[in-house]
Design an enzyme around this catalytic site. Structure first.
Site, PDB file in Angstrom:
ATOM      1  N   SER A  23      17.723   5.825 -20.751  1.00  0.00           N
ATOM      2  CA  SER A  23      18.148   5.372 -19.411  1.00  0.00           C
ATOM      3  C   SER A  23      17.993   6.494 -18.392  1.00  0.00           C
ATOM      4  O   SER A  23      17.505   6.286 -17.278  1.00  0.00           O
ATOM      5  CB  SER A  23      19.619   4.947 -19.441  1.00  0.00           C
ATOM      6  OG  SER A  23      19.760   3.764 -20.169  1.00  0.00           O
ATOM      7  N   ARG A  27      15.119   6.982 -15.032  1.00  0.00           N
ATOM      8  CA  ARG A  27      15.563   7.277 -13.665  1.00  0.00           C
ATOM      9  C   ARG A  27      15.021   8.626 -13.182  1.00  0.00           C
ATOM     10  O   ARG A  27      14.651   8.772 -12.026  1.00  0.00           O
ATOM     11  CB  ARG A  27      17.090   7.229 -13.620  1.00  0.00           C
ATOM     12  CG  ARG A  27      17.605   5.778 -13.718  1.00  0.00           C
ATOM     13  CD  ARG A  27      19.029   5.742 -14.225  1.00  0.00           C
ATOM     14  NE  ARG A  27      19.607   4.420 -14.184  1.00  0.00           N
ATOM     15  CZ  ARG A  27      19.488   3.486 -15.146  1.00  0.00           C
ATOM     16  NH1 ARG A  27      18.745   3.733 -16.233  1.00  0.00           N
ATOM     17  NH2 ARG A  27      20.079   2.310 -15.039  1.00  0.00           N
ATOM     18  N   GLY A  94      12.973  -3.674 -20.442  1.00  0.00           N
ATOM     19  CA  GLY A  94      13.678  -4.411 -19.396  1.00  0.00           C
ATOM     20  C   GLY A  94      14.121  -3.498 -18.274  1.00  0.00           C
ATOM     21  O   GLY A  94      14.102  -3.872 -17.098  1.00  0.00           O
ATOM     22  N   ARG A 122      12.997 -12.554 -21.168  1.00  0.00           N
ATOM     23  CA  ARG A 122      14.281 -12.070 -20.637  1.00  0.00           C
ATOM     24  C   ARG A 122      14.499 -12.532 -19.192  1.00  0.00           C
ATOM     25  O   ARG A 122      13.569 -12.569 -18.397  1.00  0.00           O
ATOM     26  CB  ARG A 122      14.341 -10.542 -20.776  1.00  0.00           C
ATOM     27  CG  ARG A 122      14.277 -10.166 -22.260  1.00  0.00           C
ATOM     28  CD  ARG A 122      14.385  -8.715 -22.498  1.00  0.00           C
ATOM     29  NE  ARG A 122      15.702  -8.212 -22.174  1.00  0.00           N
ATOM     30  CZ  ARG A 122      16.048  -6.934 -22.251  1.00  0.00           C
ATOM     31  NH1 ARG A 122      15.159  -6.051 -22.645  1.00  0.00           N
ATOM     32  NH2 ARG A 122      17.259  -6.551 -21.958  1.00  0.00           N
ATOM     33  N   SER A 175      25.937  -4.971 -15.148  1.00  0.00           N
ATOM     34  CA  SER A 175      24.594  -4.579 -15.588  1.00  0.00           C
ATOM     35  C   SER A 175      24.068  -3.419 -14.762  1.00  0.00           C
ATOM     36  O   SER A 175      23.898  -3.525 -13.546  1.00  0.00           O
ATOM     37  CB  SER A 175      23.632  -5.773 -15.463  1.00  0.00           C
ATOM     38  OG  SER A 175      22.298  -5.306 -15.461  1.00  0.00           O
ATOM     39  N   GLN A 177      21.133  -2.311 -14.927  1.00  0.00           N
ATOM     40  CA  GLN A 177      19.773  -2.617 -14.478  1.00  0.00           C
ATOM     41  C   GLN A 177      19.806  -3.362 -13.153  1.00  0.00           C
ATOM     42  O   GLN A 177      19.036  -3.053 -12.242  1.00  0.00           O
ATOM     43  CB  GLN A 177      19.032  -3.424 -15.550  1.00  0.00           C
ATOM     44  CG  GLN A 177      18.785  -2.611 -16.808  1.00  0.00           C
ATOM     45  CD  GLN A 177      18.107  -3.398 -17.903  1.00  0.00           C
ATOM     46  OE1 GLN A 177      17.841  -4.592 -17.759  1.00  0.00           O
ATOM     47  NE2 GLN A 177      17.837  -2.744 -19.014  1.00  0.00           N
ATOM     48  N   ASP A 327      24.819  -1.316 -25.972  1.00  0.00           N
ATOM     49  CA  ASP A 327      23.661  -1.204 -26.864  1.00  0.00           C
ATOM     50  C   ASP A 327      24.051  -0.819 -28.292  1.00  0.00           C
ATOM     51  O   ASP A 327      23.198  -0.805 -29.187  1.00  0.00           O
ATOM     52  CB  ASP A 327      22.666  -0.172 -26.314  1.00  0.00           C
ATOM     53  CG  ASP A 327      21.993  -0.660 -25.035  1.00  0.00           C
ATOM     54  OD1 ASP A 327      21.966  -1.883 -24.809  1.00  0.00           O
ATOM     55  OD2 ASP A 327      21.509   0.181 -24.269  1.00  0.00           O
ATOM     56  N   LYS A 354      19.145  -9.579 -24.794  1.00  0.00           N
ATOM     57  CA  LYS A 354      18.556  -8.233 -24.970  1.00  0.00           C
ATOM     58  C   LYS A 354      17.180  -8.380 -25.638  1.00  0.00           C
ATOM     59  O   LYS A 354      16.594  -9.449 -25.606  1.00  0.00           O
ATOM     60  CB  LYS A 354      19.506  -7.360 -25.805  1.00  0.00           C
ATOM     61  CG  LYS A 354      20.836  -7.074 -25.093  1.00  0.00           C
ATOM     62  CD  LYS A 354      20.650  -6.135 -23.924  1.00  0.00           C
ATOM     63  CE  LYS A 354      21.977  -5.841 -23.235  1.00  0.00           C
ATOM     64  NZ  LYS A 354      21.788  -5.174 -21.948  1.00  0.00           N
TER      65      LYS A 354
HETATM   66  C1  S3P Z   1      20.206  -0.033 -19.228  1.00  0.00           C
HETATM   67  C2  S3P Z   1      21.170  -0.966 -18.977  1.00  0.00           C
HETATM   68  C3  S3P Z   1      21.671  -1.905 -19.993  1.00  0.00           C
HETATM   69  C4  S3P Z   1      21.250  -1.485 -21.395  1.00  0.00           C
HETATM   70  C5  S3P Z   1      19.814  -1.066 -21.473  1.00  0.00           C
HETATM   71  C6  S3P Z   1      19.574   0.121 -20.542  1.00  0.00           C
HETATM   72  C7  S3P Z   1      19.787   0.861 -18.122  1.00  0.00           C
HETATM   73  O1  S3P Z   1      21.126  -3.188 -19.735  1.00  0.00           O
HETATM   74  O2  S3P Z   1      21.476  -2.535 -22.297  1.00  0.00           O
HETATM   75  O3  S3P Z   1      19.459  -0.692 -22.770  1.00  0.00           O
HETATM   76  O4  S3P Z   1      19.152   1.906 -18.388  1.00  0.00           O
HETATM   77  O5  S3P Z   1      20.105   0.547 -16.959  1.00  0.00           O
HETATM   78  P1  S3P Z   1      21.860  -4.227 -18.724  1.00  0.00           P
HETATM   79  O6  S3P Z   1      21.838  -3.649 -17.366  1.00  0.00           O
HETATM   80  O7  S3P Z   1      21.029  -5.480 -18.815  1.00  0.00           O
HETATM   81  O8  S3P Z   1      23.244  -4.400 -19.283  1.00  0.00           O
END
Ligand code: S3P
Length: 448
Positions: A23, A27, A94, A122, A175, A177, A327, A354
């Protein structure tokens, strides 16, 4: 097709490091590509998901030299991205698709975002809805669920005097994301971006924005990015990404589950929005120590984590704790097979969307090893104590299911075969070699 072959029962001992946090890596690459000047990011995971993000920003005009765990990035600034030659490929990731969509929403050129088969299933309405509400021209394709949209995503350009407008958004899901997508789109918006989420999801984007001088204020699960008077720029930076707690969780879990084990994982990110697994293990009365060692990349705390085998009691994960270990649910459920009593996971309906339907895949996996568990709409029950027997199982293309299966195999009696494990390379390259180095009897084989 690659597979793991494991002989159960071998204790794990020693110290190790895991690949960089996925993650944080995404970024750091994005903020580096949008910086004015040169950035150096070290400690990247080397996994395919981070590579997809790096390739996309290369396609968009940034110069990114990726060499193992190190990236040198010549950023183009917020107004320097250029039209790519073709579709942008997010692979299995994702996070890449949703965060990059936030960046593309504010551009004056059109793009297409594509993904692999799993990513193409997804849901994307969670970002398409609020991005459209602020004036973006983004669409996806219809699929399994009425009213939902799925990849590929098409983002049409903003034209003439069109611009993204202010957004006040209360997200129905916690979330990171979704939150990060909207905050990133806010960098090109003419008004503020105000977001509230039900509980605080991982806050890496917010930490990095603050570290780079982006005018973002956070108040618990609420945040406001107000660009009024801001010059919309930041310079290059040098960041080291900490180890991924979501990967370290497999090493720690294996040590907790296999008799005679004692391991340390050094230099792991211990951002409190990510440490739900550690708290859940403590609720199980596991022997698990965290020693903070300082702060790294964009204000991210890190530390060394040690775990030793011992008796465990059942625990529950729901609500805020669940968000902080979203996760880690498959590996939490695996550890729960060794705990006395019934462990519960609730409020986890997000797991159904997921890389696989992780409630269903986790329950099927645990049952294959002889564990006693029940599937619920929003989680699962695990009755600890059943004898685990080696099994032949399939990852269903989900990296965290593959790694959970491998750890169950290390704790089970006899031989386990985990089929279709190439997906592990998305987040944890070198998984089998790392475990072998700690004493596990695991090898990766190419079949056929
Ligand atoms: C993540 C956010 C999470 C997580 C994914 C990584 C991220 O997903 O499950 O593995 O880096 O922002 P969600 O935002 O869908 O919960």
């Amino acid at each position: 097709m690659a597979r793991f072959v494991i002989e159960g029962g071998a204790p794990l001992r020693g110290s190790t490091r895991v690949p960089g946090d996925k993650s944080i890596g995404h970024r750091a690459l994005i903020f580096g590509a949008l910086a004015e000047g040169r950035s150096v990011v070290t400690g990247l995971s080397g996994g395919l998901d981070n590579r997809a993000t790096a390739q996309i920003f290369t396609d968009l005009g940034a110069r990114i030299a990726l060499d193992g765990d190190r990236a040198e990035i010549e950023g183009v600034g917020l107004d320097g991205l250029r039209i790519p030659a073709g579709a942008l490929d997010c692979g299995n990731s994702g996070t890449t698709m949703r965060l990059v969509a936030g960046v593309l929403a504010g551009q004056r050129f059109g793009t297409r975002l594509v993904g692999d088969e799993s990513l193409s299933r997804r849901p994307m309405m969670r970002i398409i809805g609020p991005l459209r509400a602020r004036g973006a021209h983004i669409s996806g394709v219809k699929g399994a669920k009425e009213g939902e949209l799925y990849p590929p995503l098409a983002v049409a350009p903003l034209i003439d005097d069109e611009a993204l407008i202010a957004l006040e958004y209360r997200s129905p899901v916690a979330s990171a994301q979704v939150k990060s997508c909207l905050l990133l789109s806010g960098l090109w918006a003419r008004g503020l971006t105000a977001i509230a989420e039900p509980t605080i999801s991982r806050d890496h984007t917010e930490r990095m924005m603050r570290a780079l001088g982006v005018p973002l204020q956070t108040m618990g699960p609420m945040m406001v990015l107000d660009p009024t008077g801001w010059d919309r720029r930041w310079g290059g930076f040098t960041w080291e990404v900490p180890g991924d707690l979501s990967s370290a969780a497999f090493v720690l879990a294996a040590a907790l589950m296999v008799e005679g084990s004692e391991v340390t994982v050094e230099g792991v990110g211990i951002n409190p929005t990510r440490t739900g697994f550690v708290d859940a293990m403590r609720a199980m009365r596991a022997s698990l120590d965290v020693r903070p060692t300082g702060e790294g990349a964009g204000g991210e705390p890190r530390g060394d984590l040690s775990a030793a085998h011992g008796p465990l009691s059942a625990a529950m994960s729901a609500g805020e704790l669940l968000t902080r270990m979203i996760d880690e649910v498959p590996i939490f459920a695996a550890v729960a097979t060794r705990a006395r009593g019934r462990s519960d996971v609730r409020d986890a309906e997000e797991l159904r969307v997921k890389e696989s339907d992780r409630i269903e895949t986790t329950v099927a996996l645990l049952e294959a090893f002889g564990a006693d568990c029940t599937e619920l709409d929003d989680g699962l029950h695990v009755h600890g104590g059943a004898r685990l027997r080696g099994a032949v199982v399939d990852s269903r293309g989900d990296h965290r299911v593959a790694m959970t299966a491998a750890v169950l195999g290390m704790a089970a009696e006899g031989r386990t075969v985990v089929e279709d494990v190439a997906c592990v390379r998305t987040s944890f390259p070198g998984f089998a070699a790392l475990f072998e180095g700690l004493g596990a009897q695991i090898r990766e084989e190419e079949e056929g």
